[in-house]
Design a protein around this motif. Sequence first.
Motif, PDB file in Angstrom:
ATOM      1  N   THR A   2       0.851  -1.184   0.000  1.00  0.00           N
ATOM      2  CA  THR A   2       0.000   0.000   0.000  1.00  0.00           C
ATOM      3  C   THR A   2       0.888   1.234   0.000  1.00  0.00           C
ATOM      4  O   THR A   2       1.854   1.316   0.746  1.00  0.00           O
ATOM      5  CB  THR A   2      -0.912   0.016   1.241  1.00  0.00           C
ATOM      6  OG1 THR A   2      -1.718  -1.157   1.225  1.00  0.00           O
ATOM      7  CG2 THR A   2      -1.798   1.233   1.248  1.00  0.00           C
ATOM      8  N   LEU A   3       0.546   2.176  -0.856  1.00  0.00           N
ATOM      9  CA  LEU A   3       1.301   3.423  -0.966  1.00  0.00           C
ATOM     10  C   LEU A   3       0.467   4.550  -0.377  1.00  0.00           C
ATOM     11  O   LEU A   3      -0.683   4.744  -0.763  1.00  0.00           O
ATOM     12  CB  LEU A   3       1.608   3.712  -2.439  1.00  0.00           C
ATOM     13  CG  LEU A   3       2.349   5.006  -2.744  1.00  0.00           C
ATOM     14  CD1 LEU A   3       3.747   4.987  -2.146  1.00  0.00           C
ATOM     15  CD2 LEU A   3       2.411   5.222  -4.243  1.00  0.00           C
ATOM     16  N   HIS A   4       1.046   5.248   0.570  1.00  0.00           N
ATOM     17  CA  HIS A   4       0.402   6.418   1.162  1.00  0.00           C
ATOM     18  C   HIS A   4       1.060   7.664   0.581  1.00  0.00           C
ATOM     19  O   HIS A   4       2.283   7.699   0.404  1.00  0.00           O
ATOM     20  CB  HIS A   4       0.566   6.415   2.686  1.00  0.00           C
ATOM     21  CG  HIS A   4      -0.067   5.228   3.323  1.00  0.00           C
ATOM     22  ND1 HIS A   4      -1.347   5.231   3.783  1.00  0.00           N
ATOM     23  CD2 HIS A   4       0.424   3.985   3.551  1.00  0.00           C
ATOM     24  CE1 HIS A   4      -1.637   4.047   4.277  1.00  0.00           C
ATOM     25  NE2 HIS A   4      -0.578   3.267   4.147  1.00  0.00           N
ATOM     26  N   VAL A   5       0.247   8.657   0.281  1.00  0.00           N
ATOM     27  CA  VAL A   5       0.758   9.899  -0.291  1.00  0.00           C
ATOM     28  C   VAL A   5       0.268  11.061   0.569  1.00  0.00           C
ATOM     29  O   VAL A   5      -0.912  11.131   0.917  1.00  0.00           O
ATOM     30  CB  VAL A   5       0.269  10.089  -1.751  1.00  0.00           C
ATOM     31  CG1 VAL A   5       0.724  11.425  -2.306  1.00  0.00           C
ATOM     32  CG2 VAL A   5       0.751   8.936  -2.623  1.00  0.00           C
ATOM     33  N   VAL A   6       1.204  11.938   0.907  1.00  0.00           N
ATOM     34  CA  VAL A   6       0.871  13.183   1.589  1.00  0.00           C
ATOM     35  C   VAL A   6       1.369  14.294   0.678  1.00  0.00           C
ATOM     36  O   VAL A   6       2.574  14.424   0.447  1.00  0.00           O
ATOM     37  CB  VAL A   6       1.543  13.280   2.974  1.00  0.00           C
ATOM     38  CG1 VAL A   6       1.199  14.607   3.643  1.00  0.00           C
ATOM     39  CG2 VAL A   6       1.127  12.100   3.846  1.00  0.00           C
ATOM     40  N   ALA A   7       0.428  15.051   0.134  1.00  0.00           N
ATOM     41  CA  ALA A   7       0.779  16.137  -0.783  1.00  0.00           C
ATOM     42  C   ALA A   7       0.439  17.467  -0.121  1.00  0.00           C
ATOM     43  O   ALA A   7      -0.697  17.663   0.329  1.00  0.00           O
ATOM     44  CB  ALA A   7       0.024  15.990  -2.098  1.00  0.00           C
ATOM     45  N   GLU A   8       1.413  18.351  -0.060  1.00  0.00           N
ATOM     46  CA  GLU A   8       1.193  19.675   0.523  1.00  0.00           C
ATOM     47  C   GLU A   8       1.116  20.704  -0.595  1.00  0.00           C
ATOM     48  O   GLU A   8       1.964  20.726  -1.486  1.00  0.00           O
ATOM     49  CB  GLU A   8       2.305  20.016   1.491  1.00  0.00           C
ATOM     50  CG  GLU A   8       2.302  19.096   2.697  1.00  0.00           C
ATOM     51  CD  GLU A   8       3.148  19.623   3.818  1.00  0.00           C
ATOM     52  OE1 GLU A   8       2.931  20.775   4.249  1.00  0.00           O
ATOM     53  OE2 GLU A   8       4.028  18.871   4.250  1.00  0.00           O
ATOM     54  N   ILE A   9       0.075  21.535  -0.512  1.00  0.00           N
ATOM     55  CA  ILE A   9      -0.224  22.491  -1.575  1.00  0.00           C
ATOM     56  C   ILE A   9      -0.369  23.879  -0.971  1.00  0.00           C
ATOM     57  O   ILE A   9      -1.070  24.056   0.021  1.00  0.00           O
ATOM     58  CB  ILE A   9      -1.543  22.094  -2.284  1.00  0.00           C
ATOM     59  CG1 ILE A   9      -1.460  20.651  -2.770  1.00  0.00           C
ATOM     60  CG2 ILE A   9      -1.859  23.061  -3.408  1.00  0.00           C
ATOM     61  CD1 ILE A   9      -2.803  20.019  -3.020  1.00  0.00           C
ATOM     62  N   ARG A  10       0.286  24.846  -1.577  1.00  0.00           N
ATOM     63  CA  ARG A  10       0.161  26.244  -1.143  1.00  0.00           C
ATOM     64  C   ARG A  10      -0.199  27.079  -2.368  1.00  0.00           C
ATOM     65  O   ARG A  10       0.449  26.999  -3.398  1.00  0.00           O
ATOM     66  CB  ARG A  10       1.455  26.749  -0.534  1.00  0.00           C
ATOM     67  CG  ARG A  10       1.353  28.189  -0.046  1.00  0.00           C
ATOM     68  CD  ARG A  10       2.495  28.592   0.836  1.00  0.00           C
ATOM     69  NE  ARG A  10       2.583  27.799   2.044  1.00  0.00           N
ATOM     70  CZ  ARG A  10       1.816  27.960   3.127  1.00  0.00           C
ATOM     71  NH1 ARG A  10       0.877  28.871   3.126  1.00  0.00           N
ATOM     72  NH2 ARG A  10       1.985  27.216   4.192  1.00  0.00           N
ATOM     73  N   VAL A  11      -1.275  27.874  -2.224  1.00  0.00           N
ATOM     74  CA  VAL A  11      -1.744  28.694  -3.338  1.00  0.00           C
ATOM     75  C   VAL A  11      -1.450  30.170  -3.096  1.00  0.00           C
ATOM     76  O   VAL A  11      -1.179  30.594  -1.980  1.00  0.00           O
ATOM     77  CB  VAL A  11      -3.259  28.518  -3.597  1.00  0.00           C
ATOM     78  CG1 VAL A  11      -3.564  27.133  -4.076  1.00  0.00           C
ATOM     79  CG2 VAL A  11      -4.077  28.873  -2.389  1.00  0.00           C
ATOM     80  N   LYS A  12      -1.538  30.905  -4.194  1.00  0.00           N
ATOM     81  CA  LYS A  12      -1.384  32.351  -4.126  1.00  0.00           C
ATOM     82  C   LYS A  12      -2.527  32.952  -3.309  1.00  0.00           C
ATOM     83  O   LYS A  12      -3.630  32.400  -3.266  1.00  0.00           O
ATOM     84  CB  LYS A  12      -1.416  32.953  -5.535  1.00  0.00           C
ATOM     85  CG  LYS A  12      -0.306  32.470  -6.434  1.00  0.00           C
ATOM     86  CD  LYS A  12      -0.527  32.965  -7.853  1.00  0.00           C
ATOM     87  CE  LYS A  12       0.485  32.349  -8.807  1.00  0.00           C
ATOM     88  NZ  LYS A  12       0.155  32.629 -10.214  1.00  0.00           N
ATOM     89  N   GLU A  85       3.772  27.856  -4.965  1.00  0.00           N
ATOM     90  CA  GLU A  85       5.019  27.088  -4.993  1.00  0.00           C
ATOM     91  C   GLU A  85       4.692  25.677  -5.470  1.00  0.00           C
ATOM     92  O   GLU A  85       3.527  25.274  -5.432  1.00  0.00           O
ATOM     93  CB  GLU A  85       5.673  27.066  -3.611  1.00  0.00           C
ATOM     94  CG  GLU A  85       4.797  26.482  -2.539  1.00  0.00           C
ATOM     95  CD  GLU A  85       5.329  26.699  -1.130  1.00  0.00           C
ATOM     96  OE1 GLU A  85       5.424  25.699  -0.397  1.00  0.00           O
ATOM     97  OE2 GLU A  85       5.650  27.847  -0.774  1.00  0.00           O
ATOM     98  N   PRO A  86       5.694  24.924  -5.892  1.00  0.00           N
ATOM     99  CA  PRO A  86       5.412  23.558  -6.357  1.00  0.00           C
ATOM    100  C   PRO A  86       4.816  22.690  -5.246  1.00  0.00           C
ATOM    101  O   PRO A  86       5.107  22.883  -4.059  1.00  0.00           O
ATOM    102  CB  PRO A  86       6.792  23.026  -6.763  1.00  0.00           C
ATOM    103  CG  PRO A  86       7.605  24.253  -7.028  1.00  0.00           C
ATOM    104  CD  PRO A  86       7.093  25.298  -6.081  1.00  0.00           C
ATOM    105  N   VAL A  87       3.984  21.751  -5.630  1.00  0.00           N
ATOM    106  CA  VAL A  87       3.401  20.804  -4.683  1.00  0.00           C
ATOM    107  C   VAL A  87       4.511  19.917  -4.122  1.00  0.00           C
ATOM    108  O   VAL A  87       5.388  19.452  -4.873  1.00  0.00           O
ATOM    109  CB  VAL A  87       2.329  19.927  -5.366  1.00  0.00           C
ATOM    110  CG1 VAL A  87       1.784  18.886  -4.412  1.00  0.00           C
ATOM    111  CG2 VAL A  87       1.217  20.796  -5.934  1.00  0.00           C
ATOM    112  N   THR A  88       4.480  19.693  -2.825  1.00  0.00           N
ATOM    113  CA  THR A  88       5.407  18.756  -2.180  1.00  0.00           C
ATOM    114  C   THR A  88       4.683  17.429  -2.051  1.00  0.00           C
ATOM    115  O   THR A  88       3.613  17.364  -1.426  1.00  0.00           O
ATOM    116  CB  THR A  88       5.825  19.258  -0.789  1.00  0.00           C
ATOM    117  OG1 THR A  88       6.461  20.524  -0.926  1.00  0.00           O
ATOM    118  CG2 THR A  88       6.765  18.286  -0.119  1.00  0.00           C
TER     119      THR A  88
END
Length: 95
Positions: A2-12, A85-88
């Motif tokens: 199982t693959l878990h993904v945590v994506a952090e997103i910051r918008v203008k 900024e780019p998604v982490t």
Amino acid sequence: MTLHVVAEIRVKAGQEDRLRTALEAMIEPTLTEPGCVVYQPFVDPNDAAHMVLIEEWKSAGALEEHFLAPHFVHLAGVFDEILAEPVTINRLIAE
């Protein structure tokens, strides 16, 4: 595996509602994809411009297929316009 993904997103600044709408529109079609177990966006209660996606996939291949889905391609286009900024993206597996 199982693959878990945590994506952090910051918008203008000023794009918070657009991000929230775009991510909410992703939930239903993503959860119907083969291999998707969890797809849940969260808003940072102290910073509305910061959202975190928690995802769980049955395999890395299923996640790669997700990146080709029409709804993801649309989201990527929205990201091009609103990200500060780019998604982490952190890919995690349990051992």
